[in-house]
Scaffold this active site. Structure first.
Site, PDB file in Angstrom:
ATOM      1  N   LYS A 108       7.375   0.933   3.507  1.00 51.44           N
ATOM      2  CA  LYS A 108       5.940   0.927   3.827  1.00 51.44           C
ATOM      3  C   LYS A 108       5.723   0.775   5.426  1.00 51.44           C
ATOM      4  O   LYS A 108       6.229   0.129   5.853  1.00 51.44           O
ATOM      5  CB  LYS A 108       5.322  -0.109   3.056  1.00 51.44           C
ATOM      6  CG  LYS A 108       3.632   0.088   3.374  1.00 51.44           C
ATOM      7  CD  LYS A 108       3.048  -1.140   2.615  1.00 51.44           C
ATOM      8  CE  LYS A 108       1.351  -1.176   2.474  1.00 51.44           C
ATOM      9  NZ  LYS A 108       0.808   0.265   2.295  1.00 51.44           N
ATOM     10  N   HIS A 160       5.699  -6.279   1.610  1.00 49.79           N
ATOM     11  CA  HIS A 160       6.016  -5.024   0.880  1.00 49.79           C
ATOM     12  C   HIS A 160       7.423  -4.413   1.386  1.00 49.79           C
ATOM     13  O   HIS A 160       8.144  -4.975   2.027  1.00 49.79           O
ATOM     14  CB  HIS A 160       4.859  -3.819   1.463  1.00 49.79           C
ATOM     15  CG  HIS A 160       3.652  -3.960   0.824  1.00 49.79           C
ATOM     16  ND1 HIS A 160       2.755  -4.650   1.540  1.00 49.79           N
ATOM     17  CD2 HIS A 160       3.085  -3.554  -0.281  1.00 49.79           C
ATOM     18  CE1 HIS A 160       1.633  -4.945   0.531  1.00 49.79           C
ATOM     19  NE2 HIS A 160       1.885  -3.897  -0.394  1.00 49.79           N
ATOM     20  N   THR A 178      -4.870  -3.517   1.427  1.00 45.48           N
ATOM     21  CA  THR A 178      -5.281  -4.223   0.573  1.00 45.48           C
ATOM     22  C   THR A 178      -5.453  -5.528   1.383  1.00 45.48           C
ATOM     23  O   THR A 178      -6.351  -6.329   1.297  1.00 45.48           O
ATOM     24  CB  THR A 178      -4.332  -4.492  -0.456  1.00 45.48           C
ATOM     25  OG1 THR A 178      -4.230  -3.424  -1.221  1.00 45.48           O
ATOM     26  CG2 THR A 178      -4.965  -5.820  -1.603  1.00 45.48           C
TER      27      THR A 178
END
Ligand code: NAD
Length: 237
Positions: free
Chosen positions: A152, A148, A159
């Site tokens: 983040k 990511h 997920t």
């Protein structure tokens, strides 16, 4: 032609709410009967769509389904309104407390609903592929690598953890690795490694609109369904 689905958008001024508004406005299956946000709207009607503040939720027009991307403190209100009206609910609001999760289960006896922490249809399919691979390849190593953008903070991603839970439920013992680099929207690689061979299942998100599109897809799919708690995977063709 059947009449369009009457859609209420809750949490309408957030990043996700705005994406749902933009995409649903161009989808002939829907008519947006109202949008609800926390603050009192500056204009009552924008592009023909009536705006409401959260304190006015009880007075919104009749709707068939609500799409909710708001905050946990706003969730009870929209769930209660859907129950009161017998309307379906699609919610992607994360961070719900245990009592709210119980309330979701209880509500599913009376209305059709989908709650998911990830509305990507591709990730929903990835879960099914991971389930199959983990069940059919006992003893293979299972590794989940998620990438990511640098902003983040949590790692592994929610997920990745739910993909890992799916793998574990089918007998795998996943290990996790996280990369934070540049502006990556989100990538999840689930890798199964045996002796001399390897399977890589990968999902790459390039656009946050996928979550709004998945929620809109779920809202259309829920029409005419009996009360119950459905998963995004159930909505796949
Ligand atoms: P955001 O902070 O940009 O927006 C939140 C919105 O909720 C704001 O418009 C705010 O005004 C509204 N809100 C707050 N209190 C409210 C109330 N009492 N009544 C009505 N609206 C109220 O956040 P975002 O990025 O749009 O994300 C919203 C939620 O969706 C978060 O929980 C986020 O984690 C989640 N999310 C889920 C998915 C998924 O696929 N399930 C994807 C992205 C984000």
């Amino acid at each position: 032609m059947t009449s369009p689905i009457r859609l209420l958008i809750h949490g309408a001024n957030g990043r996700m709410g705005r994406a749902v508004r933009r995409i649903a406005a161009e989808d002939a299956r829907f008519t947006i009967v109202g949008v609800v946000s926390r603050s009192t709207p500056e204009a009552r009607v924008v592009d023909g769509i009536p705006f409401f503040s959260d304190s006015e939720l009880g007075g919104v027009p009749e709707f068939d389904v609500a799409i909710d991307f708001s905050l946990p403190e706003a969730f009870d209100g929209i769930l209660g309104e859907c129950l009161k009206r017998g309307a379906a609910l699609v919610s992607g609001t994360t961070g719900l407390g245990d009592p709210q999760r119980v309330a979701l289960e209880t509500a599913s006896a009376r209305i059709p609903l989908v709650w998911a922490s990830n509305f990507s249809l591709g990730v929903a399919l990835l879960h099914q592929l991971v389930e199959t691979a983990a069940a059919r390849l006992p003893g293979w190593d299972c590794d989940i690598v998620e990438s990511h953008h640098v902003h983040k903070k949590d790692a592994p991603s929610g997920t990745a953890l739910t993909l890992g839970a799916t793998a574990e439920a089918s007998g795998a013992r996943p290990h996790y690795a996280s990369l934070r680099a540049g502006d990556i929207v989100g990538e999840h690689l689930v890798q199964f490694t045996g002796q001399g061979e390897r399977i890589e299942l990968v999902h790459r998100a390039t656009d946050r609109d996928i979550f709004a599109r998945g929620a809109i897809h779920a809202a259309a799919w829920l029409q005419g369904r009996p009360a119950g708690r459905y998963q995004v995977g159930d909505t796949l063709g």
